[in-house]
Design an enzyme around this catalytic site. Structure first.
Site, PDB file in Angstrom:
ATOM      1  N   GLN A   1       0.808  -1.220   0.000  1.00 39.84           N
ATOM      2  CA  GLN A   1       0.000   0.000   0.000  1.00 39.84           C
ATOM      3  C   GLN A   1       0.845   1.276   0.000  1.00 39.84           C
ATOM      4  O   GLN A   1       0.293   2.376  -0.078  1.00 39.84           O
ATOM      5  CB  GLN A   1      -0.956   0.027   1.192  1.00 39.84           C
ATOM      6  CG  GLN A   1      -2.252  -0.718   0.937  1.00 39.84           C
ATOM      7  CD  GLN A   1      -2.065  -2.219   1.042  1.00 39.84           C
ATOM      8  OE1 GLN A   1      -1.483  -2.705   2.002  1.00 39.84           O
ATOM      9  NE2 GLN A   1      -2.536  -2.951   0.056  1.00 39.84           N
ATOM     10  N   ASN A   2       2.156   1.151   0.093  1.00 39.56           N
ATOM     11  CA  ASN A   2       2.990   2.342   0.048  1.00 39.56           C
ATOM     12  C   ASN A   2       2.948   2.897  -1.373  1.00 39.56           C
ATOM     13  O   ASN A   2       3.146   2.161  -2.338  1.00 39.56           O
ATOM     14  CB  ASN A   2       4.429   2.029   0.464  1.00 39.56           C
ATOM     15  CG  ASN A   2       5.229   3.285   0.707  1.00 39.56           C
ATOM     16  OD1 ASN A   2       5.429   4.086  -0.192  1.00 39.56           O
ATOM     17  ND2 ASN A   2       5.689   3.463   1.932  1.00 39.56           N
ATOM     18  N   GLY A   3       2.706   4.188  -1.498  1.00 38.62           N
ATOM     19  CA  GLY A   3       2.552   4.811  -2.811  1.00 38.62           C
ATOM     20  C   GLY A   3       3.846   5.218  -3.484  1.00 38.62           C
ATOM     21  O   GLY A   3       3.816   5.794  -4.576  1.00 38.62           O
ATOM     22  N   PHE A   4       4.999   4.929  -2.876  1.00 42.20           N
ATOM     23  CA  PHE A   4       6.263   5.434  -3.403  1.00 42.20           C
ATOM     24  C   PHE A   4       6.463   5.133  -4.885  1.00 42.20           C
ATOM     25  O   PHE A   4       6.793   6.032  -5.664  1.00 42.20           O
ATOM     26  CB  PHE A   4       7.458   4.901  -2.606  1.00 42.20           C
ATOM     27  CG  PHE A   4       8.768   5.324  -3.199  1.00 42.20           C
ATOM     28  CD1 PHE A   4       9.259   6.596  -2.958  1.00 42.20           C
ATOM     29  CD2 PHE A   4       9.476   4.492  -4.053  1.00 42.20           C
ATOM     30  CE1 PHE A   4      10.442   7.024  -3.539  1.00 42.20           C
ATOM     31  CE2 PHE A   4      10.662   4.903  -4.633  1.00 42.20           C
ATOM     32  CZ  PHE A   4      11.150   6.172  -4.375  1.00 42.20           C
TER      33      PHE A   4
ATOM     34  N   SER B   1       4.840   8.955   1.345  1.00 37.26           N
ATOM     35  CA  SER B   1       4.231   7.938   0.484  1.00 37.26           C
ATOM     36  C   SER B   1       3.586   6.832   1.305  1.00 37.26           C
ATOM     37  O   SER B   1       2.906   5.963   0.766  1.00 37.26           O
ATOM     38  CB  SER B   1       5.286   7.337  -0.450  1.00 37.26           C
ATOM     39  OG  SER B   1       6.279   6.636   0.280  1.00 37.26           O
TER      40      SER B   1
END
Length: 167
Positions: A39-42, A140
């Site tokens: 789920q990290n948007g990085f 992020s």
């Protein structure tokens, strides 16, 4: 509490933009990959800056895409005690040698901080470095949901300006 350690920096003499996080989370440490939490948007956010869908790529291809685009990665904290992955749980942090790293990056133009913890620690170390632009970006991390991914991407898009060869 468990002592957690940062990865080695991903940067070389072509790095123009260095993105600094705080300290890898548990999913990243387990996978031995930067920004491994699903789920990290990085990878979506940095993909906006280079115009590529990095999220869909395998990790080694993501890293290579960053490298050829002039983007490096590291963290402001070399090690710390922390239970879980939240920055708020960090105790006894040991600072990473940011000045030592940037001294070996002749093409570096900008340091972008991924979130408030990275910005707070990184600015203390790099505030007086001449010729270097420092940019605070929204985190992020999925734990920082006060902004949508689209809103975050609008801020992260500023990195495009520093990646152009003639910038």
């Amino acid at each position: 509490m468990t002592v957690k350690r940062a990865f080695a920096p991903l940067a070389d003499d072509r790095t123009r933009v260095l993105v600094l996080g705080s300290l890898p989370g548990d999913a990243s440490l387990k996978a031995a990959e930067y920004y491994a939490h699903p789920q990290n948007g990085f990878w979506r956010l940095i993909g906006v800056a280079i115009g590529r869908d990095l999220h869909a790529m395998a990790y080694p291809d993501r890293v290579e895409a960053l490298r050829v685009s002039g983007i490096g990665l590291w963290d402001v904290i070399a090690s710390a005690e922390r239970t879980g992955s939240l920055d708020a749980a960090i105790r006894s942090p040991e600072a990473a040698d940011l000045r030592g790293l940037i001294a070996g990056l002749p093409s570096l133009r900008v340091v972008a901080f991924n979130g408030a913890t990275a910005a707070k620690g990184g600015r203390k170390v790099l505030a007086d470095v001449e010729g270097l632009t420092l940019i605070d970006l929204p985190s992020s991390s999925p734990a920082h949901a006060s902004r949508t991914l689209t809103e975050k991407a609008e801020r992260w898009a500023i990195l495009k300006d520093f990646l152009a060869e003639d910038a």
